[in-house]
Structures are given as structure tokens and as C-alpha cells.
Design an enzyme around this catalytic site. Structure first.
Site, mmCIF file in Angstrom:
data_model
loop_
_atom_site.group_PDB
_atom_site.id
_atom_site.type_symbol
_atom_site.label_atom_id
_atom_site.label_comp_id
_atom_site.label_asym_id
_atom_site.label_seq_id
_atom_site.Cartn_x
_atom_site.Cartn_y
_atom_site.Cartn_z
ATOM 1 N N ARG A 237 -6.727 13.332 -84.575
ATOM 2 C CA ARG A 237 -6.530 14.669 -84.019
ATOM 3 C C ARG A 237 -7.519 14.858 -82.880
ATOM 4 O O ARG A 237 -8.703 14.498 -83.006
ATOM 5 C CB ARG A 237 -6.783 15.746 -85.081
ATOM 6 N N GLU B 167 -2.665 20.078 -76.650
ATOM 7 C CA GLU B 167 -1.464 19.265 -76.438
ATOM 8 C C GLU B 167 -0.299 20.175 -76.098
ATOM 9 O O GLU B 167 -0.135 21.211 -76.753
ATOM 10 C CB GLU B 167 -1.142 18.445 -77.693
ATOM 11 N N HIS C 37 0.765 11.595 -78.159
ATOM 12 C CA HIS C 37 0.872 11.835 -79.606
ATOM 13 C C HIS C 37 2.103 11.119 -80.183
ATOM 14 O O HIS C 37 3.000 11.751 -80.752
ATOM 15 C CB HIS C 37 0.925 13.347 -79.900
HETATM 16 C C1 8YV Z 1 3.238 14.547 -86.055
HETATM 17 C C2 8YV Z 1 1.222 13.569 -86.913
HETATM 18 O O1 8YV Z 1 3.314 15.199 -87.237
HETATM 19 O O2 8YV Z 1 1.607 12.785 -89.104
HETATM 20 C C3 8YV Z 1 0.958 13.524 -88.373
HETATM 21 O O3 8YV Z 1 0.047 14.221 -88.819
HETATM 22 O O4 8YV Z 1 0.393 13.925 -86.160
HETATM 23 C C4 8YV Z 1 2.548 13.223 -86.359
HETATM 24 O O5 8YV Z 1 3.286 12.395 -87.170
HETATM 25 C C5 8YV Z 1 4.595 14.487 -85.474
HETATM 26 O O6 8YV Z 1 4.470 13.973 -84.261
HETATM 27 C C6 8YV Z 1 5.238 15.843 -85.226
HETATM 28 O O7 8YV Z 1 5.418 16.574 -86.292
#
Ligand code: 8YV
Length: 319
Positions: free
Chosen positions: A233, A262, A281
Site C-alpha cells: 500500500r 491513486e 496497482h
Molecule cells: C485490489 C489489492 O484489491 O488485494 C488487494 O488488497 O490491492 C488489489 O487486489 C484490486 O486491485 C481492486 O480491488
């Protein structure tokens, strides 16, 4: 009939998964960026949530909600306490995406160390004869890889590291003596790891204690030619401090899939620097992994609709 509102989109949660729920509920797709999403939210019993923020404000607009099924493993975008107070289940998709994120992590490491993007640009721009020389890259052999956060994803990164001639050190709030034995990885305190590593890769959850875990003080500890990789993150790294460290040459480079904001705002300092590799991402964004994530979400929502406990509740809601 109950309603399932899918905010994560059809690419992520294809119609066939919606069809699999339609004996129990109406399934509606709507982007959380549209006002109409909130009309649908009013009588939704379940949501499949991308990265949208689910807080008290959001929940006030969702009086019938019984489950937030996060489309992802990280759930920092969801106020779990607020959901719990309202009796709303929160589920996520642990495990199924660890391999994809670890693959991308290695892709970023290699791109950064071998200048793959610069070379790609060089070829596309006409290769400029043999006169224009690109800087030489670096071998992985003999380097120290520091994994910050040895959870499911960190372990997959370490597994892939066995195919490279690197020494793996790790830091985590939980010591993993089992892995030290089976994988030959070495535990270090965070400061010690930052001083020792040529590659630092971040795989922690975003929680209050990991916000800006890596900032100005930590960059000072790192080697001058070390690179930092982040597929967890954005806010785990103090981005302003990172830009400073890169500009001052305090560290060698950064390869990032996640950012404090983002999408990364156009013209951001990070995008102006030469020693960065930036992706949007995409850690879990593969055909196979996104299918597995959709399946997990469908199972959780189905269980809820059938009046059962969803199998993938977030740890805070597990008894
Ligand atoms: C996002 C992610 O959730 O698993 C996670 O925590 O950051 C990604 O898989 C996805 O891009 C959008 O919901």
C-alpha cells in the site's frame, strides 16, 4: 429479493459469477464513481467492493447492507469497526493473489535492476545506432534481498528468491522460525535490514502502525545504491521523503505499484525521476488470479445470502 451490488466491475467479477448468485439475489453492476451507485446502495444487502472507501458515511447510505465482500486481500479501505457495530460482515480474498503479487514484485525488481523500461524506450526510439550507450544494469547474484513483512505474499517472494542467487533477510512483527529453518531466510530488526539490503521489498498491511513505516530516517539507513520496491500500500512509504531520497541519491531507485494517492496525479515528482519504475496497482491483475478472487467473493456472498457465516471473514471478525 435481495440485491448484490458489484462495484468491482465486470472485468473483475464476470457475469458468470453474477449468474451463479441470481437464484438468491438480483445482481447489479454499478461504478462507485457514479451517483447511481448510491441509489442502488440504498437497498443492497451485499456489495462486492473494489478500492472504494467504506466508512460510516458510506454505511449511512446502505441501511440494508449485511456484507462487504472486498475484492482483494487488503481491507484498509473498509472501516471494519464501523461495519461490526452495524452487524455487517466484512470478507476479503487472502491467499489466492499472493503468487501474482510476488511475480510482479520480481518483475519490478528485475526491471529496476536491468533498466528494462529504458532499453525498451531506446529500441522504440530507433535504437540510435550503437553510439548511445545506456547505463549498465546490476546482477541479482550476491545481493541481499530484505523482505519487510513475511506474511503470505512475503513468503511467495522469498520462494521465488530461491531461484536467484540472493541472500534473503526479513523483518516482521512475528518471527517465522519455521521459515528460517525451511527456506534459509534470516530474521533482522527493521533498521538492521535496511542497512544490510540491496533490495528492500514491502509486504505489510496498511494499519496505523505501518503508515509511513519507511520515511526520511529509514532512507538514511539504506545503502546508497539500494532499491526499494512496494507492491503493498502506498502510504506505508512516506512518498515525499522517498522523492527527496531519490533526488539526493540517498538510495539508488524505487519500483512502485502503489502510491499514497491513486491514481498517481499527473506530473507527480515520482514520474519525473529517471530512477523509478511505476506501475498502476496491478499486483493481482492477472486473468487467473482475478478469477480466483471473484470465486472467493462469490462463495462469501452466497454463504451470507443462505444465512451462513461467510468463510473468509477478516481477522477482526473471526471468533
Ligand atoms: C485490489 C489489492 O484489491 O488485494 C488487494 O488488497 O490491492 C488489489 O487486489 C484490486 O486491485 C481492486 O480491488
Amino acid at each position: 429479493m435481495k440485491k448484490v451490488l458489484v462495484g468491482a466491475g465486470k472485468i473483475n467479477f464476470p457475469e458468470e459469477f453474477a449468474d451463479g448468485l441470481r437464484d438468491l439475489a438480483e445482481v447489479v453492476y454499478e461504478s462507485p464513481r457514479e451517483e447511481s451507485y448510491f441509489d442502488e446502495l440504498k437497498d443492497a444487502s451485499a456489495i462486492i467492493a473494489g478500492m472504494e472507501t467504506v466508512n460510516d458515511d458510506f454505511l449511512d447510505k446502505a441501511p440494508n447492507l449485511g456484507i462487504v465482500a472486498r475484492f482483494g486481500v487488503g481491507y484498509d479501505s473498509v472501516d471494519v469497526e464501523a461495519c461490526t457495530k452495524r452487524g455487517i460482515h466484512v470478507t476479503h480474498t487472502p491467499g489466492v493473489l499472493s503468487g501474482a503479487v510476488a511475480d510482479l514484485t520480481w518483475g519490478l525488481i528485475l526491471s529496476q535492476m536491468r533498466g528494462i523500461l529504458e532499453s525498451d524506450g531506446h529500441v522504440r526510439e530507433g535504437w540510435a545506432g550503437r553510439t548511445r550507450r545506456l547505463p549498465l544494469g546490476y546482477d541479482t547474484e550476491g545481493k541481499t534481498l530484505g523482505i519487510v513483512g513475511m506474511g503470505r505474499i512475503g513468503v511467495e517472494v522469498a520462494k521465488r528468491a530461491q531461484g536467484f542467487d540472493v541472500d534473503v533477510v526479513y523483518y516482521d512483527v512475528y518471527r517465522r522460525e519455521d521459515l528460517e529453518e525451511s527456506m534459509g531466510v534470516q530474521y533482522m530488526g527493521l533498521d538492521e535490514l535496511l542497512k544490510a539490503s540491496d533490495i528492500v521489498t514491502i509486504h505489510v498491511l496498511l494499519v496505523p502502525s505501518t503508515r509511513h513505516l519507511i520515511g526520511a530516517r529509514e532512507f538514511e539507513l539504506m545503502k546508497e545504491d539500494a532499491i526499494i520496491v512496494n507492491t503493498s500500500r502506498g502510504p506505508v512509504i512516506d512518498q515525499a521523503a522517498l522523492v527527496e531520497a531519490l533526488k539526493k541519491g540517498q538510495i539508488g531507485g524505487a519500483a512502485l505499484d502503489v502510491f499514497e494517492e491513486e491514481p498517481l496525479p499527473a506530473g507527480d515528482e515520482l514520474a519525473k525521476l529517471g530512477n523509478t519504475v511505476l506501475t498502476s496497482h496491478i499486483g493481482s491483475a492477472t486473468v487467473e488470479t482475478r478469477r480466483k478472487m471473484a470465486e472467493v467473493d462469490a462463495v462469501n456472498v452466497r454463504a451470507f445470502l443462505e444465512g451462513k457465516t461467510p468463510p473468509n471473514l477478516v481477522p477482526e471478525q473471526r471468533k
